[in-house]
Design a protein around this motif. Structure first.
Motif, PDB file in Angstrom:
ATOM      1  N   GLY A  53       0.823  -1.207   0.000  1.00  0.00           N
ATOM      2  CA  GLY A  53       0.000   0.000   0.000  1.00  0.00           C
ATOM      3  C   GLY A  53       0.854   1.252   0.000  1.00  0.00           C
ATOM      4  N   ILE A  54       1.967   1.197   0.720  1.00  0.00           N
ATOM      5  CA  ILE A  54       2.858   2.363   0.783  1.00  0.00           C
ATOM      6  C   ILE A  54       4.320   1.925   0.732  1.00  0.00           C
ATOM      7  N   VAL A  55       5.182   2.837   0.305  1.00  0.00           N
ATOM      8  CA  VAL A  55       6.622   2.662   0.463  1.00  0.00           C
ATOM      9  C   VAL A  55       7.094   3.907   1.199  1.00  0.00           C
ATOM     10  N   ASP A  56       7.554   3.753   2.428  1.00  0.00           N
ATOM     11  CA  ASP A  56       8.014   4.927   3.170  1.00  0.00           C
ATOM     12  C   ASP A  56       9.531   5.092   3.005  1.00  0.00           C
ATOM     13  N   SER A  57      10.106   6.085   3.696  1.00  0.00           N
ATOM     14  CA  SER A  57      11.520   6.384   3.443  1.00  0.00           C
ATOM     15  C   SER A  57      12.422   5.214   3.855  1.00  0.00           C
ATOM     16  N   PHE A  58      12.008   4.464   4.876  1.00  0.00           N
ATOM     17  CA  PHE A  58      12.845   3.342   5.305  1.00  0.00           C
ATOM     18  C   PHE A  58      12.882   2.253   4.231  1.00  0.00           C
ATOM     19  N   LEU A  59      11.684   1.805   3.816  1.00  0.00           N
ATOM     20  CA  LEU A  59      11.632   0.736   2.819  1.00  0.00           C
ATOM     21  C   LEU A  59      12.211   1.201   1.485  1.00  0.00           C
ATOM     22  N   GLY A  60      11.952   2.471   1.159  1.00  0.00           N
ATOM     23  CA  GLY A  60      12.502   3.034  -0.073  1.00  0.00           C
ATOM     24  C   GLY A  60      14.020   2.947  -0.073  1.00  0.00           C
TER      25      GLY A  60
ATOM     26  N   VAL B  17       0.064   1.178  13.435  1.00  0.00           N
ATOM     27  CA  VAL B  17      -0.342   2.571  13.166  1.00  0.00           C
ATOM     28  C   VAL B  17      -0.688   2.729  11.687  1.00  0.00           C
ATOM     29  N   ARG B  18       0.127   2.089  10.821  1.00  0.00           N
ATOM     30  CA  ARG B  18      -0.176   2.134   9.377  1.00  0.00           C
ATOM     31  C   ARG B  18      -1.563   1.549   9.111  1.00  0.00           C
ATOM     32  N   GLN B  19      -1.829   0.368   9.700  1.00  0.00           N
ATOM     33  CA  GLN B  19      -3.109  -0.304   9.436  1.00  0.00           C
ATOM     34  C   GLN B  19      -4.291   0.525   9.920  1.00  0.00           C
ATOM     35  N   LYS B  20      -4.171   1.093  11.117  1.00  0.00           N
ATOM     36  CA  LYS B  20      -5.294   1.853  11.674  1.00  0.00           C
ATOM     37  C   LYS B  20      -5.487   3.183  10.955  1.00  0.00           C
ATOM     38  N   ILE B  39      -1.085   7.421   5.227  1.00  0.00           N
ATOM     39  CA  ILE B  39      -0.456   6.224   5.808  1.00  0.00           C
ATOM     40  C   ILE B  39       1.070   6.371   5.804  1.00  0.00           C
ATOM     41  N   THR B  40       1.610   6.945   4.708  1.00  0.00           N
ATOM     42  CA  THR B  40       3.062   7.104   4.625  1.00  0.00           C
ATOM     43  C   THR B  40       3.558   8.055   5.716  1.00  0.00           C
ATOM     44  N   ALA B  41       2.860   9.185   5.893  1.00  0.00           N
ATOM     45  CA  ALA B  41       3.264  10.136   6.936  1.00  0.00           C
ATOM     46  C   ALA B  41       3.158   9.485   8.313  1.00  0.00           C
ATOM     47  N   ALA B  42       2.089   8.714   8.529  1.00  0.00           N
ATOM     48  CA  ALA B  42       1.908   8.035   9.818  1.00  0.00           C
ATOM     49  C   ALA B  42       3.046   7.047  10.072  1.00  0.00           C
ATOM     50  N   SER B  43       3.469   6.382   9.015  1.00  0.00           N
ATOM     51  CA  SER B  43       4.562   5.414   9.146  1.00  0.00           C
ATOM     52  C   SER B  43       5.869   6.122   9.521  1.00  0.00           C
ATOM     53  N   GLU B  44       6.146   7.235   8.854  1.00  0.00           N
ATOM     54  CA  GLU B  44       7.379   7.996   9.137  1.00  0.00           C
ATOM     55  C   GLU B  44       7.393   8.491  10.590  1.00  0.00           C
ATOM     56  N   LEU B  45       6.253   9.066  11.019  1.00  0.00           N
ATOM     57  CA  LEU B  45       6.233   9.699  12.340  1.00  0.00           C
ATOM     58  C   LEU B  45       6.204   8.673  13.470  1.00  0.00           C
ATOM     59  N   LEU B 101      14.134  12.139   6.164  1.00  0.00           N
ATOM     60  CA  LEU B 101      12.991  12.657   5.406  1.00  0.00           C
ATOM     61  C   LEU B 101      11.704  12.579   6.211  1.00  0.00           C
ATOM     62  N   GLY B 102      11.773  11.968   7.398  1.00  0.00           N
ATOM     63  CA  GLY B 102      10.571  11.712   8.192  1.00  0.00           C
ATOM     64  C   GLY B 102       9.748  12.956   8.455  1.00  0.00           C
ATOM     65  N   LEU B 103      10.345  13.968   9.076  1.00  0.00           N
ATOM     66  CA  LEU B 103       9.596  15.178   9.436  1.00  0.00           C
ATOM     67  C   LEU B 103       9.286  16.029   8.207  1.00  0.00           C
ATOM     68  N   SER B 104      10.324  16.352   7.430  1.00  0.00           N
ATOM     69  CA  SER B 104      10.110  17.235   6.275  1.00  0.00           C
ATOM     70  C   SER B 104       9.191  16.565   5.255  1.00  0.00           C
ATOM     71  N   GLY B 105       9.386  15.265   5.041  1.00  0.00           N
ATOM     72  CA  GLY B 105       8.560  14.540   4.070  1.00  0.00           C
ATOM     73  C   GLY B 105       7.106  14.479   4.509  1.00  0.00           C
ATOM     74  N   SER B 106       6.871  14.209   5.794  1.00  0.00           N
ATOM     75  CA  SER B 106       5.493  14.126   6.297  1.00  0.00           C
ATOM     76  C   SER B 106       4.794  15.470   6.136  1.00  0.00           C
ATOM     77  N   LYS B 107       5.548  16.539   6.361  1.00  0.00           N
ATOM     78  CA  LYS B 107       4.978  17.882   6.228  1.00  0.00           C
ATOM     79  C   LYS B 107       4.504  18.107   4.783  1.00  0.00           C
ATOM     80  N   ARG B 108       5.316  17.654   3.834  1.00  0.00           N
ATOM     81  CA  ARG B 108       4.938  17.828   2.419  1.00  0.00           C
ATOM     82  C   ARG B 108       3.719  16.997   2.042  1.00  0.00           C
ATOM     83  N   LEU B 109       3.570  15.824   2.705  1.00  0.00           N
ATOM     84  CA  LEU B 109       2.468  14.920   2.342  1.00  0.00           C
ATOM     85  C   LEU B 109       1.119  15.364   2.913  1.00  0.00           C
ATOM     86  N   MET B 110       1.154  16.176   3.977  1.00  0.00           N
ATOM     87  CA  MET B 110      -0.084  16.534   4.664  1.00  0.00           C
ATOM     88  C   MET B 110      -0.470  17.994   4.385  1.00  0.00           C
TER      89      MET B 110
END
Lengths: 139, 131
Positions: A53-60, B17-20, B39-45, B101-110
């Motif tokens: 469903g997703i690829v995040d920065s870790f998996l990427g 967290v991703r699933q929920k 979901i991607t932002a949730a996974s990063e954070l 990229l966790g914080l900056s990337g999540s900011k861009r996604l939301m």
């Protein structure tokens, strides 16, 4: 699931990544895959992410690193099945996986893989000829 | 309205967290691309919490403002806190071996992104996406 199955089909390793992947499973998978390439001497690897469903920065990063490592082992990786929303998200996230060859589905991925492996083989032959000519000159 | 509250203590909690957050985003009728962004932002954070604070939680809520509805996810921990938020928000900055990229990337996604941090007390990140 604590291990990702890696299938060998003819001269290619095929992997189907699934959604419930934890970070440590991804890291183990990387090691497993490299060992398997080394042991089976395959020249091509196909990773299907259509079920992700997703690829995040870790998996990427794991995927992008794995592609570099596979190249070091003299083989090629083609990533298939990326959905449009994963592509959009990866770019917005700022992740660079430009070093990874991709294709839409398994069929076209296998074609691309065959072409990449073939062009590597041609390069190897070219290199051998060059060095042999070089030798003659030297003598 | 709180939809889910999840503790983040183990690596598999990132998957939870991703699933929920997927479940919440689907139920709120977000488009497929927006679901993926959320979901991607949730996974990063949630990974940030697991890696930096070890323990924390994610709270997934349905929010409304006037006629618009959306999703809000709060990530809070009692970890070491962030010394320089400006630096932490920069693309590619990381104190671990990650890509940063966790914080900056999540900011861009939301659509909205807030971060509060106190050294020695913890960090709170709030993300929102409107329908």
């Amino acid at each position: 699931m604590d291990k990702i199955p890696i299938l060998k089909i003819k001269d290619t390793l095929v992997v189907l990544l699934q959604d419930d992947l934890t970070d440590s499973i991804a890291i183990h998978f990387q090691e497993d895959l490299l060992k398997k390439i080394f042991a089976s001497k395959v020249k091509g690897v196909l990773i299907d992410i259509s079920l992700l469903g997703i690829v995040d920065s870790f998996l990427g990063r794991v995927i992008s690193d794995t592609a570099k490592m596979i190249k070091l082992l003299g083989a090629e990786l083609v990533l298939v099945g990326m959905s449009s929303s994963v592509a959009i998200t990866l770019v917005e996230l700022g992740l660079e996986i430009g070093n990874v060859s991709t294709s839409l589905d398994i069929d076209s991925g296998l074609e691309l893989l065959t072409a990449l492996v073939k062009s590597n083989a041609v390069k190897e032959v070219d290199n051998i000829q060059i060095t042999e000519e070089g030798k003659n000159d030297f003598i | 309205m709180i939809l889910f509250e999840l503790n983040i203590e183990e690596e598999k909690d990132i998957v939870a967290v991703r699933q929920k957050s997927r479940e919440a985003a689907v139920n709120l009728n977000f488009s497929f691309v927006d679901q993926t962004r959320i979901i991607t932002a949730a996974s990063e954070l949630s990974r940030n919490i697991y890696q930096h604070a070890i323990k924390g939680r994610a709270i997934i809520e349905k929010i409304s403002e006037g006629i618009k509805n959306g999703i809000m996810i709060t990530f809070e921990d009692e970890g070491p806190g962030i010394r320089d938020i400006y630096l932490a928000m920069k693309n590619g900055y990381s104190t671990t071996k990650s890509l940063g990229l966790g914080l900056s990337g999540s900011k861009r996604l939301m659509d909205e992104f807030e971060i509060y941090s106190t050294i020695g007390k913890g960090t709170k990140v709030i993300i929102k996406k409107w329908l």
